[in-house]
Design an enzyme around this catalytic site. Structure first.
Site, PDB file in Angstrom:
ATOM      1  N   HIS A  10       0.792  -1.315  -0.082  1.00 33.57           N
ATOM      2  CA  HIS A  10       0.035   0.035  -0.108  1.00 33.57           C
ATOM      3  C   HIS A  10       0.859   1.092  -0.067  1.00 33.57           C
ATOM      4  CE1 HIS A  10      -3.421   2.512   1.202  1.00 33.57           C
ATOM      5  NE2 HIS A  10      -2.471   3.398   2.087  1.00 33.57           N
ATOM      6  N   GLU A  11       1.860   1.183   0.964  1.00 34.35           N
ATOM      7  CA  GLU A  11       2.687   2.412   0.951  1.00 34.35           C
ATOM      8  C   GLU A  11       3.515   2.708  -0.265  1.00 34.35           C
ATOM      9  OE1 GLU A  11       1.842   4.454   3.100  1.00 34.35           O
ATOM     10  OE2 GLU A  11       0.578   3.238   4.452  1.00 34.35           O
ATOM     11  N   HIS A  14       1.902   4.588  -3.047  1.00 35.23           N
ATOM     12  CA  HIS A  14       1.882   5.906  -3.095  1.00 35.23           C
ATOM     13  C   HIS A  14       3.092   6.693  -3.909  1.00 35.23           C
ATOM     14  CE1 HIS A  14      -1.749   6.445  -0.555  1.00 35.23           C
ATOM     15  NE2 HIS A  14      -1.227   5.773   0.488  1.00 35.23           N
TER      16      HIS A  14
END
Length: 203
Positions: A10-11, A14
Site C-alpha cells: 500500500h505504502e 503511494h
C-alpha cells in the site's frame, strides 16, 4: 505494519501514483488523495492474489496488522477498512455517492467494522474515499478475470490501472481517473475491454 505485506505494498504504491499521475506534478486535491488511497489498497490486494482465489469472495486490507486493534478480533473480515472488498454489494456496499457527506448511506443491514461508526461528515475523508475507489477497481478486476482468466486478467487490470495513472492529469477527479483507465484500454487493446470496464464503473 512492517510484517504485513499489504501495508508495505500500500505504502509503496503511494510512491508509484505520486510519480506517475500528471507526470509527477503531484497529488494534493481532496479527490486525488482519495484516489491515491484506493490505488494503494488495490495494488496491494491484486499483487498478493493467487490463481485459485474466488473473484467474488471477500478480501481484506491489513488483516494481519489489525489483530486486536481497538479490540477488533474480526481482523480477517474487516481489516483496517469499514467493509471487506467484494463484488457482493451485501458485503461491500459502497458506491460513488458514499464519498459525498450529503449522500452517503449507513447501509442498514450490511455489517460494518465495529471500529467505524457511521458519520456522514467522514464520507470525504481520504481513506474512506479510497475504499470506494478500490471497490470500483476490484469490480473491474473481477470482470477482466472472468473474461480472460486469472493469469491474463490480473496482469491486464494492473497494466490498465498503471497506464491510467500515466494518462491522468495532475490532481485528477474520479471521472478523470476512470476515463484514463478506459483510455488505456483503447490505446493498449483497441478497446476490447470497454464493456467490462464500463459495467464495473456503472455498478
Amino acid at each position: 505494519g512492517d510484517f504485513d505485506a499489504e501495508v508495505i505494498l500500500h505504502e509503496y504504491t503511494h510512491g508509484l501514483s505520486s510519480r506517475l499521475v500528471g507526470a509527477g506534478v503531484g497529488i494534493w486535491n481532496l479527490q486525488s488523495w482519495g484516489l491515491s488511497e484506493g490505488w494503494s489498497d488495490f495494488y496491494a490486494l491484486a499483487l498478493l492474489s493467487e490463481p485459485e482465489d474466488d473473484v467474488d469472495a471477500n478480501y481484506v486490507e491489513g488483516g494481519y496488522v489489525t489483530f486486536g486493534y481497538r479490540g477488533l478480533m474480526e481482523n480477517y473480515y474487516y481489516g483496517i477498512r469499514r467493509y471487506p472488498y467484494s463484488t457482493d454489494l451485501t458485503k461491500s456496499p459502497l458506491t460513488f455517492k458514499d464519498i459525498d457527506p450529503s449522500q452517503t448511506s449507513s447501509h442498514p443491514g450490511v455489517p460494518r467494522s465495529p471500529n467505524y461508526r457511521f458519520d456522514p461528515a467522514q464520507a470525504s475523508e481520504v481513506h474512506n474515499q479510497g475504499e470506494v475507489w478500490c471497490a470500483m477497481l476490484w469490480e473491474a478486476r473481477s470482470n477482466l478475470i472472468r473474461k480472460h482468466g486469472f493469469a491474463v486478467g490480473n496482469r491486464l487490470v494492473l497494466q490498465l490501472v498503471t497506464d491510467g495513472l500515466k494518462l491522468s492529469p495532475p490532481n485528477p477527479n474520479w471521472t478523470e481517473a476512470r476515463n484514463a483507465i478506459l483510455q488505456a484500454d483503447l490505446v493498449n487493446n483497441e478497446g476490447r475491454n470497454q464493456n467490462e470496464l464500463w459495467a464495473a464503473f456503472a455498478k
